[in-house]
Design a protein around this motif. Structure first.
Motif, PDB file in Angstrom:
ATOM      1  N   THR A  47     -27.211 -40.558   4.012  1.00 43.19           N
ATOM      2  CA  THR A  47     -28.315 -41.066   4.834  1.00 43.19           C
ATOM      3  C   THR A  47     -27.949 -42.307   5.642  1.00 43.19           C
ATOM      4  O   THR A  47     -28.461 -42.499   6.755  1.00 43.19           O
ATOM      5  CB  THR A  47     -29.522 -41.407   3.944  1.00 43.19           C
ATOM      6  OG1 THR A  47     -29.109 -42.324   2.910  1.00 43.19           O
ATOM      7  CG2 THR A  47     -30.105 -40.154   3.317  1.00 43.19           C
ATOM      8  N   VAL A  48     -27.084 -43.145   5.104  1.00 38.02           N
ATOM      9  CA  VAL A  48     -26.830 -44.410   5.793  1.00 38.02           C
ATOM     10  C   VAL A  48     -25.358 -44.633   6.120  1.00 38.02           C
ATOM     11  O   VAL A  48     -25.009 -45.588   6.799  1.00 38.02           O
ATOM     12  CB  VAL A  48     -27.358 -45.594   4.936  1.00 38.02           C
ATOM     13  CG1 VAL A  48     -26.366 -45.970   3.827  1.00 38.02           C
ATOM     14  CG2 VAL A  48     -27.686 -46.802   5.801  1.00 38.02           C
ATOM     15  N   GLY A  49     -24.492 -43.748   5.656  1.00 39.41           N
ATOM     16  CA  GLY A  49     -23.061 -43.936   5.888  1.00 39.41           C
ATOM     17  C   GLY A  49     -22.705 -44.036   7.360  1.00 39.41           C
ATOM     18  O   GLY A  49     -21.965 -44.930   7.787  1.00 39.41           O
ATOM     19  N   SER A  50     -23.269 -43.118   8.163  1.00 40.82           N
ATOM     20  CA  SER A  50     -22.982 -43.125   9.602  1.00 40.82           C
ATOM     21  C   SER A  50     -23.442 -44.424  10.251  1.00 40.82           C
ATOM     22  O   SER A  50     -22.737 -45.036  11.057  1.00 40.82           O
ATOM     23  CB  SER A  50     -23.643 -41.929  10.287  1.00 40.82           C
ATOM     24  OG  SER A  50     -23.103 -40.710   9.823  1.00 40.82           O
ATOM     25  N   ALA A  51     -24.670 -44.851   9.912  1.00 45.32           N
ATOM     26  CA  ALA A  51     -25.208 -46.073  10.496  1.00 45.32           C
ATOM     27  C   ALA A  51     -24.356 -47.282  10.118  1.00 45.32           C
ATOM     28  O   ALA A  51     -24.160 -48.199  10.924  1.00 45.32           O
ATOM     29  CB  ALA A  51     -26.648 -46.283  10.033  1.00 45.32           C
ATOM     30  N   LEU A  52     -23.845 -47.275   8.882  1.00 41.97           N
ATOM     31  CA  LEU A  52     -23.039 -48.414   8.438  1.00 41.97           C
ATOM     32  C   LEU A  52     -21.730 -48.502   9.209  1.00 41.97           C
ATOM     33  O   LEU A  52     -21.333 -49.584   9.664  1.00 41.97           O
ATOM     34  CB  LEU A  52     -22.765 -48.317   6.931  1.00 41.97           C
ATOM     35  CG  LEU A  52     -23.965 -48.579   6.017  1.00 41.97           C
ATOM     36  CD1 LEU A  52     -23.555 -48.478   4.553  1.00 41.97           C
ATOM     37  CD2 LEU A  52     -24.561 -49.949   6.295  1.00 41.97           C
ATOM     38  N   TRP A  53     -21.038 -47.376   9.351  1.00 42.46           N
ATOM     39  CA  TRP A  53     -19.753 -47.485  10.036  1.00 42.46           C
ATOM     40  C   TRP A  53     -19.947 -47.707  11.538  1.00 42.46           C
ATOM     41  O   TRP A  53     -19.145 -48.378  12.185  1.00 42.46           O
ATOM     42  CB  TRP A  53     -18.846 -46.288   9.747  1.00 42.46           C
ATOM     43  CG  TRP A  53     -19.088 -45.028  10.510  1.00 42.46           C
ATOM     44  CD1 TRP A  53     -19.723 -43.914  10.077  1.00 42.46           C
ATOM     45  CD2 TRP A  53     -18.657 -44.730  11.849  1.00 42.46           C
ATOM     46  NE1 TRP A  53     -19.745 -42.952  11.065  1.00 42.46           N
ATOM     47  CE2 TRP A  53     -19.080 -43.415  12.162  1.00 42.46           C
ATOM     48  CE3 TRP A  53     -17.946 -45.434  12.819  1.00 42.46           C
ATOM     49  CZ2 TRP A  53     -18.830 -42.817  13.380  1.00 42.46           C
ATOM     50  CZ3 TRP A  53     -17.702 -44.834  14.035  1.00 42.46           C
ATOM     51  CH2 TRP A  53     -18.143 -43.542  14.302  1.00 42.46           C
ATOM     52  N   ILE A  54     -21.055 -47.177  12.096  1.00 41.61           N
ATOM     53  CA  ILE A  54     -21.339 -47.426  13.515  1.00 41.61           C
ATOM     54  C   ILE A  54     -21.658 -48.897  13.736  1.00 41.61           C
ATOM     55  O   ILE A  54     -21.126 -49.545  14.654  1.00 41.61           O
ATOM     56  CB  ILE A  54     -22.506 -46.542  14.004  1.00 41.61           C
ATOM     57  CG1 ILE A  54     -22.071 -45.070  14.063  1.00 41.61           C
ATOM     58  CG2 ILE A  54     -22.974 -46.997  15.388  1.00 41.61           C
ATOM     59  CD1 ILE A  54     -23.199 -44.112  14.388  1.00 41.61           C
ATOM     60  N   SER A  55     -22.531 -49.464  12.875  1.00 39.91           N
ATOM     61  CA  SER A  55     -22.867 -50.886  13.031  1.00 39.91           C
ATOM     62  C   SER A  55     -21.652 -51.763  12.776  1.00 39.91           C
ATOM     63  O   SER A  55     -21.454 -52.786  13.443  1.00 39.91           O
ATOM     64  CB  SER A  55     -24.010 -51.270  12.089  1.00 39.91           C
ATOM     65  OG  SER A  55     -23.646 -51.083  10.737  1.00 39.91           O
ATOM     66  N   ALA A  56     -20.813 -51.367  11.815  1.00 42.95           N
ATOM     67  CA  ALA A  56     -19.589 -52.129  11.556  1.00 42.95           C
ATOM     68  C   ALA A  56     -18.668 -52.090  12.766  1.00 42.95           C
ATOM     69  O   ALA A  56     -18.084 -53.121  13.152  1.00 42.95           O
ATOM     70  CB  ALA A  56     -18.864 -51.576  10.330  1.00 42.95           C
ATOM     71  N   ALA A  57     -18.542 -50.912  13.366  1.00 41.91           N
ATOM     72  CA  ALA A  57     -17.692 -50.789  14.552  1.00 41.91           C
ATOM     73  C   ALA A  57     -18.203 -51.668  15.681  1.00 41.91           C
ATOM     74  O   ALA A  57     -17.433 -52.345  16.374  1.00 41.91           O
ATOM     75  CB  ALA A  57     -17.628 -49.325  15.001  1.00 41.91           C
ATOM     76  N   VAL A  58     -19.538 -51.690  15.846  1.00 47.29           N
ATOM     77  CA  VAL A  58     -20.129 -52.510  16.899  1.00 47.29           C
ATOM     78  C   VAL A  58     -19.903 -54.000  16.609  1.00 47.29           C
ATOM     79  O   VAL A  58     -19.579 -54.782  17.509  1.00 47.29           O
ATOM     80  CB  VAL A  58     -21.633 -52.208  17.034  1.00 47.29           C
ATOM     81  CG1 VAL A  58     -22.307 -53.219  17.956  1.00 47.29           C
ATOM     82  CG2 VAL A  58     -21.838 -50.798  17.568  1.00 47.29           C
TER      83      VAL A  58
END
Length: 776
Positions: A704-715
């Motif tokens: 549920t949140v893995g994608s959002a975490l790595w996207i926000s980390a990348a940003v």
């Protein structure tokens, strides 16, 4: 709380056409404060008004002469000798031009050096290179002989090989009411341009405290006008690709821009000025603000991809993200607010503006962003892609070997952490600017050709008015100057005793045997009076002696050494004085070099308190939000390992830290907590709401949140990496350091948090129907 969030979401969607204009109007009003944006280019802004080093420096300036100088250094492009007719005339010309700078009170150069000579029973005082002098070979040889033999000039006004010379203008600029950019800078630029045009065979380099302040201002403006637009462009493109929707990217950018402009505008209304250190705040707020938007938009996209309507997706996104987004915004604000413990006011401003931006970003993300999504024909397409498969494979490996994972991460942390005590602290103020800046290039060139751009000054008191003529005082002064000259870090020492030796020689027929200190106080006082009466305007001795003639200043010029070595020179000199001189002669070392050398040390000490308080407050927030003391305390481990590992990596690769190091933990702590909060909120939802076991809950959290975490980390990584392009070294290093810390945090969270949960959270999950409400 879930019902409350659902009700709020329905209310927001229903009244979206009322919410949008109200929120936008308030944001525009706050952003209008940017019309009052102002800059401070005084290097003193880095120091608190009660900073003891600054107070000592200002006392030295009030006692003698201001340290606001502009130094011009001339060197032939072909490296030939300065002692030629044309080159000597160029020194005279530049000296005269320097007198045209507004607020100048003194100009020192080879040409107007007040040389003394005996003429019968009289003392002759004149410029070393008088106006209209005929440059015969004999006269040039005599000028060279005097310049290279005079301690006041050699390796200070003229280089050791005679190929470079300096012209130093001292200014007394009023503290208020003077715009350096419009009053002083144009004249300096005019002088440089006209001189270079007239003498293309000479290289003219310019440095000094005032020029450093000028470039601080220019770099601040440059960062705002270049880095901020670059950051927005990179975020817009990267989010469009990662979110797979240009409209979603646009919504996020609008939210972020209003957060930045509103936060800065509010503080400009209050009269806060931007400095080189706080000038990066726009980029920092953008990076922080976009994380909130990403979590909401990713969830909306997933829910819509699962078949829900846009409105249903908005409601669900608010329901599951409201608490974690609020908590991460709070912890981020706490981290930034801890910068108020910094000893440097610009970092306090940075912390306050960034904290305001973090809070406004949260408000706009849960009010403006959902309302915009509700009215726009947005069709985010975020489905199961390669990242989901990669995350699933990753978590499978972690859950199979939790002990091995923990041992590996802790082992790396211990090895890298053990190197931290060996890191060097270095803050040479010239190196605050990148090598691309003309000031830095000139300063490095001057350092290579006329050694010594770092000074430390000591004021030695005689204890009585007129006491500087006392032979005993002069003898002690000379011993101290001799000791300083013997130190390996010192390249030049300027002291009043040299003047008295020269006068004694001149008053005794220029006999070299009399180049020593006068042995009679009355005679020494008479020599000094006669000499002062012969000096022209602007070339008196007020840069060396105080008005009541009770104290003199010793100026030691240091080589291009580290700030740690500078502090050691100061400490050794003070220890020598305490042991070898009368008590009243003791004078602590001071100067611009010294106050900057101690800046990092003072900030590290003060920020330890601020960071400790931030850690306690963030820990309490986590315990309260997760409604579990055990999990709250457990979450601290993946939050505090990343700074340790990042510092270890930095120490291993770079080997030294500067002023930025005191800000890294405070700046990154709230950002790191973001990963932990969002992961644990989804983990606890699965445990408490769905009755999942530990392993299933971990899978649910990653899903549920893995994608959002790595996207926000990348940003976050990209955003802070943009700061690496700053020409202000503190901002550049801070950006790279925080980006490194965030990257480490993502890896540590994905490795350590699941492993800890598998080993520690042994409690059976509550029944999904009767268990407590989940913590989001």
């Amino acid at each position: 709380m879930n019902d409350l969030y659902v009700s709020y979401a329905h209310w927001l969607i229903r009244w979206r056409w009322l919410v949008l204009p109200v929120v936008l109007a308030l944001a525009v009003w706050a952003a209008a404060g940017n019309q009052y944006r102002a800059f401070s280019n005084d290097y003193r802004v880095f120091f608190d008004a009660q900073n003891p080093d600054l107070l000592a420096h200002e006392m030295m300036e009030r006692t003698y002469v201001a340290a606001d100088v502009i130094s011009f250094v001339i060197k032939p492009q072909d490296g030939t000798d300065m002692f030629t007719p044309d080159h000597l005339r160029s020194i005279q010309e530049l000296t005269e031009l320097a007198w045209q700078i507004p607020f100048v009170v003194r100009v020192d150069s080879l040409s107007n050096y007040q040389h003394t000579a005996a003429e019968g029973d009289d003392l002759l005082v004149d410029d070393l290179i008088p106006e209209g002098v005929e440059f015969t070979p004999e006269r040039i040889a005599e000028i060279r002989r005097i310049a290279m033999a005079e301690p006041q000039l050699f390796r200070r006004a003229i280089s050791e090989d005679g190929t470079a010379t300096s012209v130093v203008a001292t200014l007394e600029v009023p503290e208020e009411g003077v715009n350096m950019q419009t009053v002083i800078v144009p004249k300096v630029d005019e002088i440089q341009n006209s001189f270079r045009e007239a003498h293309p065979d000479l290289r003219l380099s310019t440095t000094g405290q005032l020029m450093m302040s000028l470039w601080f201002f220019r770099v601040t403006q440059s960062d705002l006008s270049t880095l901020f637009p670059i950051m927005i462009l990179i975020l817009a493109v990267s989010m469009a690709l990662l979110l797979r929707s240009f409209l979603a990217s646009g919504v996020a950018i609008v939210t972020v821009l209003l957060s930045v402009l509103s936060a800065m505008g509010l503080w400009f209304y209050l009269g806060v000025k931007l400095t080189p250190a706080s000038g990066s705040v726009a980029v920092i707020i953008v990076t922080v603000a976009v994380a909130d938007a990403i979590h909401l938009l990713v969830t909306i996209g997933k829910e819509m991809g699962a078949g829900k309507s846009r409105r249903e997706a908005i409601v669900e996104s608010i329901r599951i993200n409201m608490e974690p987004v609020a908590l991460t915004s709070l912890t981020t604000a706490i981290g930034f607010l801890s910068l108020n413990f910094s000893d440097a006011p610009p970092f306090r401003d940075l912390g306050n503006i960034a904290a305001t931006g973090a809070v406004l970003a949260w408000i706009l993300s849960v009010v403006l962003l959902p309302a915009l999504v509700a009215v726009l024909p947005m069709r985010p397409r975020i489905g199961k892609g390669f990242e989901q498969a990669a995350l699933f494979g990753f978590v499978e490996r972690v859950v199979q070997r939790p002990k091995a994972v923990l041992l590996g991460v802790f082992g790396v942390a211990i090895v890298l952490g053990s190197s931290i005590p060996f890191v060097a602290i270095n803050d040479r103020f010239v190196e605050f600017l990148s090598r691309d800046i003309p000031f830095r290039q000139d300063a490095d060139y001057i350092s290579d050709n006329l050694p010594g751009i770092y000074d430390v000054a000591f004021s030695l008191s005689s204890g009585e008015e007129g006491g500087i003529a006392d032979p005993e005082y002069l003898a002690h002064l000379d011993r101290f100057a001799t000791w300083l000259q013997e130190q390996p870090e010192i390249v030049h020492v300027s002291q009043f005793g040299t003047v008295m030796k020269r006068l004694n020689r001149s008053m005794n027929g220029d006999d070299e045997a009399y180049y020593r200190l006068p042995e009679d106080r009355e005679l020494a006082a008479q020599y000094l009076l006669l000499y002062e009466m012969s000096l022209p305007y602007g070339l008196d001795l007020n840069n060396q002696i105080n008005v009541p003639k009770s104290a003199t200043r010793v100026m030691a010029t240091m080589d291009n050494i580290t700030s740690t070595q500078m502090k050691q020179v100061k400490w050794r000199a003070e220890a020598w004085m305490a042991e070898n001189l009368p008590e009243e002669m003791y004078g602590a070392g001071s100067g611009t070099t010294i106050i900057f050398a101690f800046l990092t040390q003072r900030n590290l000490s003060s920020m330890m308190i601020g960071t400790a308080i931030a850690i306690v407050l963030i820990s309490l927030c986590l315990v309260a939000a997760l409604r579990s003391v055990k999990l709250g305390m457990l979450s601290l481990i993946p939050n505090f390992l990343p700074p340790v590992i990042a510092f270890g990596i930095w120490t291993t690769i770079v080997g030294e830290i500067g002023l930025y190091a005191a800000m890294v933990t405070a700046t990154s702590l709230g950002l790191i907590v973001d990963f932990t909060v969002h992961f644990l909120s989804k983990y606890l939802r699965a445990r408490r709401e769905q009755g999942s076991d530990v392993e299933a809950a971990i899978h649910y959290a990653f899903q549920t949140v893995g994608s959002a975490l790595w996207i926000s980390a990348a940003v976050l990584i990209v955003g802070f990496s943009v700061l690496a392009w700053s020409d202000f070294a503190i901002n550049a290093n801070l950006g790279m350091f925080v980006a490194l810390t965030v990257a480490v945090a993502l890896v540590v969270d994905f490795l350590v948090l699941p492993s800890l949960l598998l080993l520690v959270d042994k409690e059976k999950a509550p029944d999904a129907a009767t268990g407590p409400a989940p913590a989001q």
